[in-house]
Write a protein that holds these residues in place. Structure first.
Motif, mmCIF file in Angstrom:
data_model
loop_
_atom_site.group_PDB
_atom_site.id
_atom_site.type_symbol
_atom_site.label_atom_id
_atom_site.label_comp_id
_atom_site.label_asym_id
_atom_site.label_seq_id
_atom_site.Cartn_x
_atom_site.Cartn_y
_atom_site.Cartn_z
ATOM 1 N N GLY A 124 0.811 -1.208 0.000
ATOM 2 C CA GLY A 124 0.000 0.000 0.000
ATOM 3 C C GLY A 124 0.848 1.262 0.000
ATOM 4 O O GLY A 124 2.021 1.261 0.379
ATOM 5 N N GLU A 125 0.231 2.364 -0.414
ATOM 6 C CA GLU A 125 0.960 3.624 -0.520
ATOM 7 C C GLU A 125 1.419 4.139 0.836
ATOM 8 O O GLU A 125 2.488 4.741 0.958
ATOM 9 C CB GLU A 125 0.091 4.667 -1.220
ATOM 10 N N ARG A 126 0.637 3.914 1.883
ATOM 11 C CA ARG A 126 1.014 4.442 3.191
ATOM 12 C C ARG A 126 2.276 3.770 3.715
ATOM 13 O O ARG A 126 3.196 4.439 4.202
ATOM 14 C CB ARG A 126 -0.146 4.262 4.193
ATOM 15 N N MET A 127 2.354 2.429 3.623
ATOM 16 C CA MET A 127 3.554 1.736 4.072
ATOM 17 C C MET A 127 4.746 2.102 3.185
ATOM 18 O O MET A 127 5.890 2.206 3.670
ATOM 19 C CB MET A 127 3.329 0.225 4.065
ATOM 20 N N THR A 128 4.498 2.298 1.902
ATOM 21 C CA THR A 128 5.565 2.689 0.989
ATOM 22 C C THR A 128 6.122 4.057 1.371
ATOM 23 O O THR A 128 7.338 4.284 1.343
ATOM 24 C CB THR A 128 5.057 2.701 -0.463
ATOM 25 N N GLU A 129 5.251 4.990 1.741
ATOM 26 C CA GLU A 129 5.708 6.303 2.193
ATOM 27 C C GLU A 129 6.565 6.182 3.447
ATOM 28 O O GLU A 129 7.593 6.866 3.582
ATOM 29 C CB GLU A 129 4.512 7.214 2.459
ATOM 30 N N VAL A 130 6.148 5.321 4.378
ATOM 31 C CA VAL A 130 6.934 5.100 5.597
ATOM 32 C C VAL A 130 8.327 4.601 5.235
ATOM 33 O O VAL A 130 9.338 5.046 5.797
ATOM 34 C CB VAL A 130 6.225 4.110 6.540
ATOM 35 N N ALA A 131 8.392 3.666 4.282
ATOM 36 C CA ALA A 131 9.687 3.140 3.851
ATOM 37 C C ALA A 131 10.562 4.245 3.281
ATOM 38 O O ALA A 131 11.775 4.294 3.520
ATOM 39 C CB ALA A 131 9.490 2.036 2.821
#
Length: 336
Positions: free
Chosen positions: A165-172
């Motif tokens: 998902g985009e949210r976890m990708t942003e965290v990464a």
């Protein structure tokens, strides 16, 4: 772009397998948390090799605490002389709660805090900072000399995160040193969705672009030494696409290509165990979106042409039997 390989889960055979992959020229060796403990596998691989990157792809973060991950990561960074990468993934709620009996909530926020907590612990050991981490999910405020790790010249390992998902990708993009792109993706999805999400995360951390950041891909590959072998490989990859495509969380990838209606159909068939019919729904055109096809010696150039500008490292995803050495017929290897 470096070409990496997956090690497998045979703990006893891991040293010989890792040594063989290094000799064949792969740039990195990754171990997954599937069967055997990924850190024991990593230790075996590190001890048997001298130059390749060795890392977890991935260890399940929420099955552990920041302190346990910080400890094993720091140990393996020292033992590998800086070759180890701590790759982490969240898994899904059912596995965290019912398989690991660990808490689950707000996975992206929890992952962000877990990485920051690890970094605080490492700063205590490596730089002598006082340990005083207080978050919503984790608190680490006690470190006595008896339990503290000694600093070493290689320092903490880089941390790579996996996400869909985009949210976890942003965290990464914000807190990690690298990112594992899920195998169920296309080059278009990575360009239009994944990379922009990573860039948003990088911007939150005050970084611009991907200098010093590693994007790792897992490329589905259809190949063989004969037409029969190639046909079996294509069927195997179609089966894997169908399996991933039945997961509702992965529907955005299908939606981008106008294939969203395929997901509920695959899900319904999976619940009835109709795996052959699921595979039959994956057409050759869909296969071409997700995979690269060619003879073994054509795969490297084909990957470079299709995704060489996206990934720093790529692991060949081959859920069928093929000798890893087949991809380097000239003996040069991928890491040179």
């Amino acid at each position: 772009m470096k070409i990496d390989a997956n090690l497998g889960s045979d703990l006893a055979g891991a040293p010989a397998a890792a040594e063989k992959l290094e000799r064949e020229g792969y740039g990195g060796v990754w171990v997954a948390e599937a069967g055997s403990d990924p850190f024991l596998l990593s230790l075996q691989a590190i001890s048997a090799t001298g130059s390749v990157t060795v890392g977890t792809s991935v260890a399940i973060a929420f099955a552990r605490t920041p302190m346990t991950l910080a400890t094993v990561g720091f140990d393996l960074a020292r033992h590998s002389r800086g070759r180890f990468v701590l790759g982490l993934g969240s898994q899904v709620k059912a596995h965290i709660e019912r398989r690991y009996s660990m808490p689950w909530s707000r996975p992206a926020a929890r992952m962000r805090e877990l990485v920051l907590a690890m970094r605080a612990i490492w700063a205590c050991w490596q730089d002598g900072d006082k340990l005083d981490f207080r978050g919503d999910f984790y608190t680490h405020t006690l470190m006595t000399p008896f339990f503290a790790q000694q600093p070493h010249e290689y320092g903490p390992p880089p941390v790579y995160l996996a996400g869909v998902g985009e949210r976890m990708t942003e965290v990464a993009g914000e807190v990690a040193d690298g990112f594992f792109v899920h195998p169920f993706t296309t080059d278009r999805y990575v360009r239009e969705v994944t990379l922009p999400a990573l860039e948003r995360g990088r911007a939150k951390a005050g970084e611009e672009g991907f200098d010093g950041y590693t994007v790792c891909g897992s490329a589905m590959v259809v190949t063989g030494h004969t037409e029969e072998e190639t046909a079996k490989a294509a069927r195997g990859i179609k089966r894997q696409i169908a399996f991933y495509g039945s997961t509702p969380a992965y529907r955005p990838v299908l939606d981008l290509h106008g294939l969203g209606d395929l997901q509920p159909e695959l899900t319904a068939l999976s619940k009835e165990g109709r795996w052959r019919e699921m595979t039959d729904l994956i057409t050759d055109d869909i296969l071409d979106e997700f995979a690269v096809t060619g003879t073994p010696d054509e795969i490297g150039p084909a990957l470079q042409a299709k995704i060489g500008d996206i990934y720093d490292r790529v692991t060949l995803y081959t859920p069928y039997r093929i000798d890893p050495a087949s991809f380097f017929p000239d003996g040069r290897g991928a890491s040179r």
